[in-house]
Write an enzyme that holds these catalytic residues in place. Structure first.
Site, PDB file in Angstrom:
ATOM      1  N   CYS A   1      -7.339  -8.353  -0.996  1.00  0.00           N
ATOM      2  CA  CYS A   1      -7.498  -6.940  -0.667  1.00  0.00           C
ATOM      3  C   CYS A   1      -8.984  -6.643  -0.462  1.00  0.00           C
ATOM      4  O   CYS A   1      -9.768  -6.705  -1.424  1.00  0.00           O
ATOM      5  CB  CYS A   1      -6.926  -6.054  -1.768  1.00  0.00           C
ATOM      6  SG  CYS A   1      -7.103  -4.282  -1.445  1.00  0.00           S
TER       7      CYS A   1
ATOM      8  N   LYS B   1      -4.716 -10.667  -4.488  1.00  0.00           N
ATOM      9  CA  LYS B   1      -3.469  -9.980  -4.837  1.00  0.00           C
ATOM     10  C   LYS B   1      -2.521 -10.907  -5.582  1.00  0.00           C
ATOM     11  O   LYS B   1      -2.214 -12.004  -5.098  1.00  0.00           O
ATOM     12  CB  LYS B   1      -2.768  -9.468  -3.580  1.00  0.00           C
ATOM     13  CG  LYS B   1      -3.528  -8.393  -2.816  1.00  0.00           C
ATOM     14  CD  LYS B   1      -2.733  -7.981  -1.577  1.00  0.00           C
ATOM     15  CE  LYS B   1      -3.491  -6.954  -0.753  1.00  0.00           C
ATOM     16  NZ  LYS B   1      -2.745  -6.566   0.470  1.00  0.00           N
TER      17      LYS B   1
ATOM     18  N   HIS C   1      -1.366  -3.110  -1.582  1.00  0.00           N
ATOM     19  CA  HIS C   1      -2.292  -1.982  -1.648  1.00  0.00           C
ATOM     20  C   HIS C   1      -1.608  -0.737  -1.116  1.00  0.00           C
ATOM     21  O   HIS C   1      -1.010  -0.746  -0.035  1.00  0.00           O
ATOM     22  CB  HIS C   1      -3.553  -2.274  -0.832  1.00  0.00           C
ATOM     23  CG  HIS C   1      -4.603  -1.207  -0.956  1.00  0.00           C
ATOM     24  ND1 HIS C   1      -5.554  -1.213  -1.960  1.00  0.00           N
ATOM     25  CD2 HIS C   1      -4.838  -0.093  -0.211  1.00  0.00           C
ATOM     26  CE1 HIS C   1      -6.333  -0.158  -1.824  1.00  0.00           C
ATOM     27  NE2 HIS C   1      -5.923   0.546  -0.768  1.00  0.00           N
ATOM     28  N   CYS C   2      -1.683   0.348  -1.885  1.00  0.00           N
ATOM     29  CA  CYS C   2      -1.102   1.634  -1.477  1.00  0.00           C
ATOM     30  C   CYS C   2      -2.207   2.488  -0.874  1.00  0.00           C
ATOM     31  O   CYS C   2      -3.187   2.810  -1.556  1.00  0.00           O
ATOM     32  CB  CYS C   2      -0.449   2.338  -2.662  1.00  0.00           C
ATOM     33  SG  CYS C   2       0.160   3.990  -2.266  1.00  0.00           S
TER      34      CYS C   2
ATOM     35  N   CYS D   1      -2.369   6.036  -2.767  1.00  0.00           N
ATOM     36  CA  CYS D   1      -3.023   6.008  -4.084  1.00  0.00           C
ATOM     37  C   CYS D   1      -4.383   5.319  -4.030  1.00  0.00           C
ATOM     38  O   CYS D   1      -5.186   5.449  -4.965  1.00  0.00           O
ATOM     39  CB  CYS D   1      -2.128   5.293  -5.098  1.00  0.00           C
ATOM     40  SG  CYS D   1      -0.538   6.089  -5.376  1.00  0.00           S
TER      41      CYS D   1
ATOM     42  N   CYS E   1      -4.393  -1.181  -5.580  1.00  0.00           N
ATOM     43  CA  CYS E   1      -3.391  -2.235  -5.497  1.00  0.00           C
ATOM     44  C   CYS E   1      -2.386  -2.033  -6.629  1.00  0.00           C
ATOM     45  O   CYS E   1      -2.772  -1.859  -7.787  1.00  0.00           O
ATOM     46  CB  CYS E   1      -4.046  -3.610  -5.604  1.00  0.00           C
ATOM     47  SG  CYS E   1      -4.831  -4.151  -4.067  1.00  0.00           S
TER      48      CYS E   1
ATOM     49  N   CYS F   1       6.551   7.098  -3.193  1.00  0.00           N
ATOM     50  CA  CYS F   1       7.581   8.131  -3.076  1.00  0.00           C
ATOM     51  C   CYS F   1       6.949   9.521  -3.076  1.00  0.00           C
ATOM     52  O   CYS F   1       6.334   9.916  -4.070  1.00  0.00           O
ATOM     53  CB  CYS F   1       8.585   8.026  -4.220  1.00  0.00           C
ATOM     54  SG  CYS F   1       9.908   9.244  -4.139  1.00  0.00           S
TER      55      CYS F   1
ATOM     56  N   CYS G   1       3.295   6.054  -6.827  1.00  0.00           N
ATOM     57  CA  CYS G   1       3.767   4.761  -6.369  1.00  0.00           C
ATOM     58  C   CYS G   1       4.848   4.260  -7.316  1.00  0.00           C
ATOM     59  O   CYS G   1       4.691   4.330  -8.544  1.00  0.00           O
ATOM     60  CB  CYS G   1       2.619   3.752  -6.328  1.00  0.00           C
ATOM     61  SG  CYS G   1       1.994   3.477  -4.671  1.00  0.00           S
TER      62      CYS G   1
END
Length: 376
Positions: free
Chosen positions: A128, A135, A141-142, A145, A148, A156, A162
């Site tokens: 990442c 990772k 990775h979001c 947010c 990771c 959601c 997350c």
């Protein structure tokens, strides 16, 4: 404050709108069921015993639903531990390198001692750039947010969080209890919905053959409550069924759409250990805690037990496009898994040879057979 910071702040504030909407609907449903239905309608008709039973069951389902929803929202997503972060010297060396091949070699060297067995589609170490860490398996990775997340399933908007390793159990319970909540409300409201609907259509309480309901504003709450409960039940049912299937297969939503790539290629069932063990991995060993929104999932989120995955160093004959076979037999040689998980989910599985001499013997036997095949 910089413009991008203002924009980021606005985005974070707007992200709570879906959660606020759900909270308002739930608060209204509580008022409509408890006050308008049970107190003003059922008790008015003289059915006090039924009202008490309805209120007890309703509050049980309501508490479990709100509790699991709260835990899903406010449980922070688990992130990789520090061992997956590059050291200062490795990070400086990585950033100085301009050639991608050299960067991959640095990552490969760092990941050598880490429990990482999945790669990118191009067989490179999953790294990442944003978080500057290697990772772990099933970690992604979001962008919402900006971190990771271990065993990330999805982000959601209805919980503004997350869904991953730390709260996936809570998310499943939230779906289950919301289904039970909507089902209970819809089934118990149905008979009064029919009576109020008849009363509304006749526009007169005197003309109703079962004139036992007052012509008050409660009828609008009851009618609307049934429609809302039925609508949410139908919409959540498909989502809950899908996630039950994912749990049985031990896949995340991301893995369902894109199979994880191991060293021997993509394998959509790479983390599946059988339905029973897959269920225990999410809900834990003690069944008495399965229905409670408390964390009981097995593992640390960084290392997961896998099915038997081949080590490419031992499959030397792949260049010859034939499976390795022992001399004099037609059976392929046993392939050692990439890792023997320390997770107790695999404690009942057969153990593979770990001794250095035995492992070297297997490798030597494969090499000798390949040499004979080439010479012949």
């Amino acid at each position: 404050m910089a413009p991008w910071q203002v924009l980021r702040c606005c985005q974070r504030s707007l992200a709570w709108v879906p959660v606020l909407f759900i909270a308002l609907v739930v608060a209204w449903s509580y008022y409509a069921y408890v006050v308008e239905l049970c107190l003003f309608t059922i008790i008015f008709t003289g059915e006090k015993g039924k009202a008490v039973v309805y209120l007890v069951v309703f509050h049980l389902s309501f508490v479990m639903f709100v509790w699991s929803y709260w835990m899903t929202i406010f449980t922070s997503p688990a992130s990789p531990s520090k061992e997956f972060c590059l050291s200062k010297s490795d990070k400086e060396q990585y950033e100085k390198e301009e050639r991608q091949e050299s960067q991959h070699e640095i990552l490969k060297r760092v990941a050598k001692d880490l429990p990482v067995y999945t790669t990118t589609a191009s067989r490179a170490i999953r790294y990442c750039e944003r978080c500057q860490l290697i990772k772990p398996d099933r970690c992604h990775h979001c962008s919402a947010c900006d971190i990771c997340v271990l065993k990330m399933d999805h982000h959601c908007p209805w919980v503004n969080n997350c869904v991953g390793f730390s709260n996936y159990k809570f998310f499943l319970l939230f779906l289950m209890y919301s289904l039970l909540y909507c089902l209970f409300v819809a089934t118990t409201v149905l008979q009064y919905f029919i009576k109020f609907w008849t009363l509304c259509r006749r526009k007169s309480a005197e003309n109703c053959p079962k004139n036992e309901l007052p012509d008050t504003h409660a009828k609008f709450h009851v009618l609307f409550l049934f429609f809302v409960a039925a609508m949410f039940f139908i919409s959540i049912l498909s989502l809950f069924s899908y996630h039950c299937w994912l749990v049985g297969k031990n896949r995340s939503t991301i893995e369902a759409f894109r199979a994880p790539t191991f060293r021997n290629g993509p394998d959509k069932n790479g983390f599946s250990l059988g339905c029973g063990k897959n269920l225990r991995e999410v809900f834990g060993d003690e069944k008495k805690y399965w229905l409670l929104p408390v964390f009981t999932s097995l593992g640390d989120g960084c290392n997961f037990p896998t099915r038997l995955v081949m080590d490419p160093e031992q499959v030397i004959v792949t260049s010859q496009s034939e499976p390795a076979k022992s001399p004099g037999t037609n059976q392929p040689l046993p392939i050692r898994p990439l890792s023997e998980s320390k997770n107790r989910l695999l404690s009942s599985e057969s153990q593979w040879l770990d001794g250095g001499s035995e492992e070297e013997g297997v490798k030597s036997e494969i090499k000798n057979h390949v040499t004979v095949s080439i010479e012949s």
